[in-house]
Design a protein around this motif. Structure first.
Motif, PDB file in Angstrom:
ATOM      1  N   GLN A  16       0.814  -1.213   0.000  1.00 26.11           N
ATOM      2  CA  GLN A  16       0.000   0.000   0.000  1.00 26.11           C
ATOM      3  C   GLN A  16       0.852   1.270   0.000  1.00 26.11           C
ATOM      4  O   GLN A  16       0.562   2.218  -0.728  1.00 26.11           O
ATOM      5  CB  GLN A  16      -0.900  -0.036   1.235  1.00 26.11           C
ATOM      6  N   GLN A  17       1.922   1.291   0.788  1.00 26.08           N
ATOM      7  CA  GLN A  17       2.792   2.459   0.837  1.00 26.08           C
ATOM      8  C   GLN A  17       3.526   2.656  -0.485  1.00 26.08           C
ATOM      9  O   GLN A  17       3.701   3.781  -0.950  1.00 26.08           O
ATOM     10  CB  GLN A  17       3.819   2.345   1.983  1.00 26.08           C
ATOM     11  N   GLU A  18       3.976   1.561  -1.095  1.00 29.78           N
ATOM     12  CA  GLU A  18       4.655   1.660  -2.389  1.00 29.78           C
ATOM     13  C   GLU A  18       3.694   2.155  -3.471  1.00 29.78           C
ATOM     14  O   GLU A  18       4.080   2.951  -4.333  1.00 29.78           O
ATOM     15  CB  GLU A  18       5.248   0.312  -2.788  1.00 29.78           C
ATOM     16  N   ALA A  19       2.450   1.682  -3.427  1.00 30.90           N
ATOM     17  CA  ALA A  19       1.450   2.145  -4.392  1.00 30.90           C
ATOM     18  C   ALA A  19       1.205   3.636  -4.217  1.00 30.90           C
ATOM     19  O   ALA A  19       1.094   4.378  -5.193  1.00 30.90           O
ATOM     20  CB  ALA A  19       0.153   1.357  -4.240  1.00 30.90           C
ATOM     21  N   ALA A  20       1.131   4.092  -2.972  1.00 32.58           N
ATOM     22  CA  ALA A  20       0.954   5.526  -2.710  1.00 32.58           C
ATOM     23  C   ALA A  20       2.136   6.312  -3.266  1.00 32.58           C
ATOM     24  O   ALA A  20       1.954   7.351  -3.909  1.00 32.58           O
ATOM     25  CB  ALA A  20       0.797   5.773  -1.209  1.00 32.58           C
ATOM     26  N   ALA A  21       3.338   5.810  -3.043  1.00 32.16           N
ATOM     27  CA  ALA A  21       4.533   6.484  -3.556  1.00 32.16           C
ATOM     28  C   ALA A  21       4.540   6.472  -5.084  1.00 32.16           C
ATOM     29  O   ALA A  21       4.884   7.475  -5.718  1.00 32.16           O
ATOM     30  CB  ALA A  21       5.794   5.812  -3.017  1.00 32.16           C
ATOM     31  N   ALA A  22       4.143   5.350  -5.678  1.00 37.31           N
ATOM     32  CA  ALA A  22       4.126   5.240  -7.133  1.00 37.31           C
ATOM     33  C   ALA A  22       3.180   6.257  -7.754  1.00 37.31           C
ATOM     34  O   ALA A  22       3.475   6.833  -8.795  1.00 37.31           O
ATOM     35  CB  ALA A  22       3.731   3.829  -7.555  1.00 37.31           C
ATOM     36  N   LEU A  23       2.048   6.465  -7.120  1.00 34.24           N
ATOM     37  CA  LEU A  23       1.032   7.376  -7.658  1.00 34.24           C
ATOM     38  C   LEU A  23       1.169   8.792  -7.116  1.00 34.24           C
ATOM     39  O   LEU A  23       0.377   9.664  -7.468  1.00 34.24           O
ATOM     40  CB  LEU A  23      -0.362   6.818  -7.356  1.00 34.24           C
ATOM     41  N   ASP A  24       2.146   8.985  -6.222  1.00 34.15           N
ATOM     42  CA  ASP A  24       2.392  10.300  -5.615  1.00 34.15           C
ATOM     43  C   ASP A  24       1.134  10.833  -4.925  1.00 34.15           C
ATOM     44  O   ASP A  24       0.719  11.965  -5.141  1.00 34.15           O
ATOM     45  CB  ASP A  24       2.908  11.289  -6.661  1.00 34.15           C
TER      46      ASP A  24
END
Length: 195
Positions: A158-166
């Protein structure tokens, strides 16, 4: 710092991007490591016709932006998936058409003889589930679908997805929750989606 090409840990990619700021040829190692994953993700979302273009453009953009890459981000994968997701969003209509076609294809009733009725019934059940899943994916707004598919298909947390989508982590969490609710509703009691 590790020797180029010797480490496979999360810091190795960030080190390669840092090295590519001074020696552009070093970026080929990032491409070699991650192209297949980015291509596979794009192909699952858009189909193979557009996937190669999206994957290639992802790396062109990443190469162009290597100078602004934040090396404090130890892993390059979320950054690359973020670029790919933005490119995929530009093809939202193509993705929606793909899910609509999948829903029609897998939602259709088939015919079979009595000899292999059980096999046919199992296949039809699986096709119906795929059809409902494709239809549910089609109905999701692109920002919600992007978080779900980064987690489900790209294997990001979830955190990586948030970072990926900014986007903020809380936004990713709420979009993922909404997507999971939609999937549960579309598939009924047939699956249990873990939170």
């Amino acid at each position: 710092m590790t020797q180029p090409g010797t480490a496979r840990g999360p810091d190795a990619d960030a080190d390669l991007v840092e090295q590519a700021k001074r020696t552009p040829e070093r970026f080929t190692a990032v491409f070699d490591r991650h192209y297949r994953q980015i291509y596979a993700y794009a192909a699952r979302r858009l189909g193979p016709d557009l996937a190669e273009d999206v994957a290639s453009e992802t790396f062109l953009i990443a190469f162009d932006r290597r100078g602004s890459y934040d090396s404090a981000r130890a892993e390059v994968r979320p950054w690359l998936y973020g670029i790919a997701s933005n490119l995929i969003a530009r093809h939202a209509r193509a993705e929606t058409r793909r899910y609509k076609a999948l829903a029609r294809a897998f939602g259709a009733e088939g015919e079979g003889g009595d000899d292999h009725a059980e096999d046919v019934a199992v296949r039809l059940d699986a096709m119906a589930v795929r059809g409902r899943l494709a239809e549910a994916l089609r109905r999701l707004p692109e920002p919600v679908r992007a978080v779900l598919l980064l987690v489900a298909w790209a294997g990001l947390n979830q955190q990586e997805a948030a970072a990926a989508l900014d986007i903020p982590a809380g936004t990713a969490r709420s979009r993922l929750h909404r997507a999971r609710q939609e999937m549960r509703q579309a598939l009924g009691a047939e699956i249990e989606v873990s939170e």
